[in-house]
Design a protein around this motif. Structure first.
Motif, short mmCIF file in Angstrom:
data_model
loop_
_atom_site.label_atom_id
_atom_site.label_comp_id
_atom_site.label_asym_id
_atom_site.label_seq_id
_atom_site.Cartn_x
_atom_site.Cartn_y
_atom_site.Cartn_z
N SER A 262 0.78 -1.07 -0.08
CA SER A 262 -0.01 0.09 0.08
C SER A 262 0.85 1.26 0.04
O SER A 262 0.69 2.26 -0.86
CB SER A 262 -0.84 0.05 1.19
OG SER A 262 -1.70 0.90 1.33
N LEU A 263 1.92 1.28 0.78
CA LEU A 263 2.69 2.36 0.90
C LEU A 263 3.71 2.82 -0.40
O LEU A 263 3.81 3.94 -0.64
CB LEU A 263 3.80 2.57 2.10
CG LEU A 263 2.94 2.65 3.51
CD1 LEU A 263 3.73 2.66 4.80
CD2 LEU A 263 2.10 3.80 3.58
N ILE A 269 2.33 7.25 -5.07
CA ILE A 269 2.34 8.44 -6.10
C ILE A 269 2.10 9.72 -5.48
O ILE A 269 2.44 10.59 -6.06
CB ILE A 269 0.96 7.72 -6.93
CG1 ILE A 269 1.33 6.50 -7.59
CG2 ILE A 269 0.71 8.83 -8.02
CD1 ILE A 269 0.32 5.78 -8.14
N SER A 270 1.11 10.05 -4.34
CA SER A 270 0.96 11.17 -3.99
C SER A 270 2.19 11.67 -3.22
O SER A 270 2.46 12.98 -3.34
CB SER A 270 -0.27 11.01 -2.84
OG SER A 270 -0.35 11.87 -1.64
N VAL A 385 -5.54 -4.21 8.06
CA VAL A 385 -4.84 -3.30 9.00
C VAL A 385 -3.52 -2.86 8.39
O VAL A 385 -3.05 -1.53 8.52
CB VAL A 385 -4.30 -4.26 10.16
CG1 VAL A 385 -3.02 -3.73 11.00
CG2 VAL A 385 -5.41 -4.72 10.74
N GLY A 386 -3.03 -3.73 7.40
CA GLY A 386 -1.81 -3.20 6.70
C GLY A 386 -1.76 -2.46 5.72
O GLY A 386 -1.37 -1.16 5.48
N ALA A 387 -2.78 -2.45 4.66
CA ALA A 387 -3.10 -1.62 3.53
C ALA A 387 -4.23 -0.82 3.68
O ALA A 387 -4.06 0.35 3.18
CB ALA A 387 -3.29 -2.60 2.17
N GLY A 388 -5.39 -0.91 4.52
CA GLY A 388 -6.42 -0.22 4.55
C GLY A 388 -6.23 1.28 5.13
O GLY A 388 -6.60 2.18 4.77
#
Length: 451
Positions: A262-263, A269-270, A385-388
């Protein structure tokens, strides 16, 4: 007259396994395509289009909050589709989850913005994300179980390798989504904001059509067909939660991979654009990193068949933690070449090494009667937990501390540490027979016992 070896066709079970593997690949590709298209567009324009009354920083956080809303629904989807997948069948749930995912993405592509319908725009966006999240919550479990359970009958010693087809949907979906967004982001800014951002969502209907066509041709899992006839008094989720430790451990194993994924994709990108990179430079880096993952992920999965799931996942977690600060330092350098190197190492190599064996590992942790529910619930809790919440937490920390990449590096290290500690507590699962298998103990094996 028998066919010669050069012209002989593979046995029916092997042909079916290949078809099921392709089905799993397409389903996960749709899942991650939708996931990453949303994350990318949220980082670029959703703050303005759906939350225009907020200042820019809060608008971006609100957009990522909508993203998290989809993830909150994923464990619920794991329970709902897991229940019916363990009671009715894997195949029917796979068809339903793919249809809901693809249709949800298409509808986001035609959704009016705040300027057109006011507050209903963010409400409908959140609603579609929740529907998608519920569907995605059941997608991975069904696709992965179908592949691994079919492989058990014909190539049980290569369950990790075959499960990698489902896992390959993640980098494939990333390549497709980054490629599509790269194409439309080359438009003038006013055209991209007016209609260009919709194109990647609308084109998801093509992936959906191909995926459904393939899935209609697959056979039900042979292991499930055996246990379906057995009487069962309790719902699968009750059976799973009576012994919650395997689900908690399954969640812990996946947190590091999903935090890094996710990060280092959607959030990056942001972050990189805010630090001076162009959109095309960042999307190119994400695409190249995903191409590296397409090579590393099946290699890590196949290696886990030979040396075990635990050593491979643990190596990926250690690498992810070790690279966390160097990767962000390379991103902060401002060099497009070093940005590519950073994402190739962090996402393409370390994250893929953690992620590759998860399909086989989580499947092997549960018995056939509750496997869909248990594996889905553990996997989707890890994504929650990890990506959301990782992008939301990272955005909030960066806003609070006035910039600097240290919070992002610490989040990467934290996710990797959770995975490493969880894997350390697991028994090795690669030798488990799936037929008549009951959930294994998650405590360490006694001294002298092979792991």
């Amino acid at each position: 007259m028998q066919s010669s070896p050069s012209t002989a066709q593979p046995p029916p079970d092997t042909r079916q396994l290949r078809r099921v593997a392709l089905s799993g690949l397409l389903g996960t590709a749709v899942e991650f395509y939708d996931f990453l298209v949303y994350g990318t567009v949220a980082a670029l324009v959703f703050g303005d289009l759906f939350f225009p009354r907020a200042d820019p920083a809060v608008g971006t956080i609100a957009a990522f909050g909508t993203f998290a809303a989809g993830y909150v629904a994923r464990p619920l989807g794991g329970i709902v589709f897991g229940h019916f997948g363990d009671r009715i069948g894997r195949k029917s749930m796979m068809l339903l989850t793919m249809a809901l995912m693809g249709c949800g993405s298409f509808l986001i592509g035609v959704l009016p913005t705040y300027d057109a319908i006011g507050v209903w725009a963010p409400i409908l966006l959140v609603t579609l994300r929740v529907v998608q999240g519920i569907a995605i919550g059941g997608e991975w479990g069904g696709a992965t179980l179908m592949v691994v359970e079919h492989a058990e009958r014909t190539q049980s010693g290569r369950r990790g390798m075959w499960s990698s087809f489902t896992m390959l949907g993640a980098p494939l979906g990333s390549v497709l989504s980054a490629g599509m967004v790269t194409l439309v982001s080359g438009l003038p800014d006013d055209q991209f904001r007016a209609w260009g951002w919709r194109v990647p969502f609308l084109l998801s209907i093509v992936l959906l059509a191909v995926g459904l066509f393939v899935r209609l041709k697959v056979a039900e899992s042979p292991l499930f067909a055996q246990v379906k006839r057995e009487p069962r008094a309790k719902p699968p989720v009750v059976e799973v939660l009576r012994r919650p430790k395997p689900v908690l451990m399954a969640c812990g194993v996946g947190i590091g991979a999903f935090t890094a994924q996710s990060l280092l994709t959607g959030f990056m990108i942001s972050y990189a654009v805010d630090n001076g990179y162009s959109r095309s430079q960042v999307l190119t880096a994400v695409t190249i990193a995903s191409c590296v993952a397409l090579l590393v992920l099946p290699a890590a999965s196949a290696l886990s068949d030979r040396v075990g799931r635990r050593p491979v996942v643990l190596a990926g977690a250690v690498a992810s933690a070790a690279l966390a600060f160097p990767v962000l330092a390379l991103v902060d350098s401002g060099s497009p070449g070093l940005l590519i190197l950073a994402l190739a190492l962090g996402h393409g190599v370390a994250q893929s090494t953690m992620y590759g064996p998860l399909g086989a590992l989580l499947t092997e942790m549960f018995g056939t009667r509750v496997r869909y529910t248990g594996a889905s619930l553990g996997y989707q809790a890890a994504t929650l937990v990890g990506a959301g919440f990782s992008p939301l937490i990272a955005s909030s920390l960066l806003a609070s501390y006035g910039g600097g990449s240290t919070p992002v590096s610490l989040l990467l290290c934290g996710g990797a540490a959770v995975t490493a500690l969880t894997v350390w507590r697991l028994r090795e699962t690669s030798a488990n027979a799936l037929e008549n298998h009951k959930p294994h103990s998650v405590t360490p094996a006694p001294e002298g016992t092979p792991r």
